[in-house]
Design a protein around this motif. Structure first.
Motif, mmCIF file in Angstrom:
data_model
loop_
_atom_site.group_PDB
_atom_site.id
_atom_site.type_symbol
_atom_site.label_atom_id
_atom_site.label_comp_id
_atom_site.label_asym_id
_atom_site.label_seq_id
_atom_site.Cartn_x
_atom_site.Cartn_y
_atom_site.Cartn_z
ATOM 1 N N VAL A 51 0.858 -0.880 -0.084
ATOM 2 C CA VAL A 51 0.076 0.005 0.077
ATOM 3 C C VAL A 51 0.794 1.222 0.025
ATOM 4 O O VAL A 51 1.883 1.148 0.443
ATOM 5 N N SER A 52 0.487 2.283 -0.660
ATOM 6 C CA SER A 52 1.155 3.409 -0.403
ATOM 7 C C SER A 52 0.223 4.748 -0.602
ATOM 8 O O SER A 52 -0.870 4.592 -1.088
ATOM 9 N N LYS A 53 0.646 5.695 -0.053
ATOM 10 C CA LYS A 53 -0.294 7.060 0.125
ATOM 11 C C LYS A 53 0.403 8.397 -0.109
ATOM 12 O O LYS A 53 1.667 8.284 0.107
ATOM 13 N N LEU A 54 -0.234 9.042 -0.944
ATOM 14 C CA LEU A 54 0.399 10.341 -1.435
ATOM 15 C C LEU A 54 -0.545 11.307 -0.818
ATOM 16 O O LEU A 54 -1.704 11.338 -0.718
ATOM 17 N N GLU A 55 0.242 12.706 -0.349
ATOM 18 C CA GLU A 55 -0.721 13.642 0.157
ATOM 19 C C GLU A 55 -0.026 15.053 -0.315
ATOM 20 O O GLU A 55 1.162 15.104 -0.424
ATOM 21 N N VAL A 56 -0.679 16.128 -0.534
ATOM 22 C CA VAL A 56 -0.306 17.486 -0.857
ATOM 23 C C VAL A 56 -1.062 18.491 -0.077
ATOM 24 O O VAL A 56 -2.282 18.191 0.129
ATOM 25 N N SER A 57 -0.501 19.507 0.328
ATOM 26 C CA SER A 57 -1.187 20.649 1.091
ATOM 27 C C SER A 57 -1.929 21.480 0.189
ATOM 28 O O SER A 57 -3.052 21.968 0.660
ATOM 29 N N LYS A 58 -1.443 21.803 -1.144
ATOM 30 C CA LYS A 58 -2.138 22.504 -2.025
ATOM 31 C C LYS A 58 -1.974 21.730 -3.423
ATOM 32 O O LYS A 58 -0.856 21.404 -3.700
ATOM 33 N N GLY A 59 -3.060 21.678 -4.083
ATOM 34 C CA GLY A 59 -3.272 20.986 -5.473
ATOM 35 C C GLY A 59 -3.954 19.832 -5.488
ATOM 36 O O GLY A 59 -5.142 20.043 -4.848
ATOM 37 N N LEU A 60 -3.686 18.629 -5.883
ATOM 38 C CA LEU A 60 -4.659 17.395 -6.044
ATOM 39 C C LEU A 60 -3.568 16.252 -6.280
ATOM 40 O O LEU A 60 -2.632 16.201 -7.028
ATOM 41 N N ILE A 61 -4.088 15.171 -5.948
ATOM 42 C CA ILE A 61 -3.701 13.751 -6.476
ATOM 43 C C ILE A 61 -4.477 13.320 -7.296
ATOM 44 O O ILE A 61 -5.912 12.905 -7.162
ATOM 45 N N SER A 62 -4.056 13.120 -8.389
ATOM 46 C CA SER A 62 -4.883 12.385 -9.627
ATOM 47 C C SER A 62 -4.570 10.988 -9.697
ATOM 48 O O SER A 62 -3.752 10.356 -9.264
ATOM 49 N N THR A 63 -5.831 10.240 -10.057
ATOM 50 C CA THR A 63 -5.783 8.804 -9.916
ATOM 51 C C THR A 63 -6.189 8.031 -11.370
ATOM 52 O O THR A 63 -6.890 8.862 -12.238
ATOM 53 N N TYR A 64 -5.548 7.034 -11.594
ATOM 54 C CA TYR A 64 -5.913 6.309 -12.886
ATOM 55 C C TYR A 64 -5.807 4.889 -12.895
ATOM 56 O O TYR A 64 -4.751 4.387 -12.118
#
Length: 309
Positions: free
Chosen positions: A142-155
Motif C-alpha cells: 500500500v502507498s499513500k500520497l498527500e499534498v497541502s495544495k493542489g491535488l492527487i490524480s488517479t488512474y
C-alpha cells in the motif's frame, strides 16, 4: 465456564489464522480447550487460511481511493483471476482502500485497522474471506500520497469496476492554481505513467545502484577508451538514459513532441500558478512475484515410466 485470556486467543489465532473474535468464540464454546477449539474452527471452515497461506497469490486487484489532497493505492492478491471477479473480493478491496486512505500508508497499519460493520480487523476480515472463498489472499502493498495544495490524480488501467483494476497510478500535483486545470492534466499524466512505467520523477530520484549499473554497462561497451573520453561517454549515456526512464524527461504519450516537464510549464499559464509534479506511484498487479509454473503432466508421466513425453 473457563476464563478465556488474551494469551489463549492469540495462541489459537497463531495456530489457525482465524479471526480474533472467532477464536474467542471457539474457546468459549469448548470451555477453553485449545485442541477442541481448533476442531471447532475447522468444522466451521474458519481455520482454512493457515493451510492456504503458502500458496502463491499473484492475481487479484489494484485499488485506488482519493479524497483530493490525499490518495492511496493498494494491491490485494489472490491465487486466480476468477476470484478477482468475485463480488465479495472486490468489495473487500474497495473497502480496504478506503480504510488505507485514513491510515499511515503501511500494510501493518492497514491490517490492524478496524473493518467497518464488523468487530474484526482488516486482517481478520481477509482471513474470513480466505476461509469462505477457499484461496490464499494477501494485502501485498500500500502507498499513500498527500499534498497541502493542489491535488492527487488517479488512474486505473484495465478497470474491472470503478477504482479497481490491473494497474493503478497516483500522481501528486502541487499548486495553488486552478484545480479544474490540474484535474484533467493529472489524469493524463497518470495515464502516461501507466503506459511508460518511469523509475523516478527526475534524475535525482534514480537509485544510486541503478545509476552505477548503467555506468558500468557504458564503460564495458567502450572499454579501452581514454579516461577523459570515457567520462564524457558515460555522462552522455546517462543523460540519454534519464530521458528514457525519468518522468519529467519522457516524451508525453498524448503529445510526443513535448516532454512532461514542458507540458507542466504550459499548464502554469492556464492554472494561473506554478505547477510541480511532486511524486507518483504506480502499482502493476503481480509485478515482482515469482509465479509457479504449471506442471507438465505429460513430462512427469513419461519420466515416471522411463520414457519421453
Amino acid at each position: 465456564m473457563a476464563n478465556i485470556t488474551a494469551a489463549m486467543v492469540k495462541e489459537l489465532r497463531d495456530q489457525t489464522s482465524a479471526g480474533m473474535m472467532d477464536c474467542k468464540t471457539a474457546l468459549a464454546e469448548t470451555n477453553g480447550d485449545l485442541e477442541a477449539a481448533v476442531d471447532w474452527l475447522r468444522k466451521k471452515g474458519l481455520s482454512k487460511a493457515a493451510k492456504k497461506a503458502g500458496r502463491v497469490a499473484a492475481e487479484g486487484l489494484v485499488a485506488v481511493e482519493s479524497s483530493g489532497h490525499q490518495a492511496t493505492i493498494l494491491e490485494v492478491n489472490s491465487e486466480t483471476d476468477f476470484v478477482a471477479r468475485n463480488d465479495s473480493f472486490q468489495a473487500f478491496a474497495r473497502e480496504a482502500a478506503k480504510i488505507a486512505l485514513m491510515g499511515a500508508g503501511s500494510v501493518e497499519a492497514l491490517e490492524a485497522a478496524h473493518f467497518p460493520g464488523s468487530q474484526t480487523t482488516v486482517k481478520d476480515k481477509l482471513n474470513e474471506l480466505i476461509a469462505t472463498i477457499g484461496e490464499n489472499m494477501t494485502l501485498r502493498r500500500v502507498s499513500k500520497l498527500e499534498v497541502s495544495k493542489g491535488l492527487i490524480s488517479t488512474y486505473v488501467h484495465n478497470a474491472v469496476t470503478e477504482g479497481l483494476g490491473k494497474i493503478g497510478v497516483l500522481v501528486a500535483l502541487e499548486s495553488e492554481g486552478d484545480v479544474t486545470v490540474l484535474g484533467p492534466l493529472g489524469r493524463q499524466i497518470a495515464m502516461h505513467v501507466a503506459a511508460t512505467n518511469p523509475v523516478a520523477v527526475d534524475a535525482s530520484g534514480v537509485d544510486a545502484a541503478t545509476v552505477e549499473r548503467e555506468s558500468a554497462i557504458l564503460r564495458e561497451k567502450n572499454a579501452g577508451k581514454p579516461d577523459n573520453v570515457m567520462q564524457k561517454i558515460v555522462e552522455s549515456g546517462l543523460k540519454s538514459y534519464y530521458k528514457e526512464v525519468t518522468l519529467l524527461e519522457q516524451p508525453f504519450v498524448h503529445d510526443p513532441s513535448k516532454t512532461i516537464s514542458q507540458v507542466l510549464k504550459e499548464a502554469e499559464s492556464k492554472a494561473g500558478k506554478p505547477v510541480t509534479l511532486k511524486s507518483f506511484v504506480r502499482f502493476a498487479l503481480g509485478e515482482g512475484i515469482e509465479k509457479e509454473e504449471a506442471p507438465d503432466f505429460a513430462a512427469e508421466v513419461a519420466a515416471a515410466a522411463g520414457g519421453k513425453a
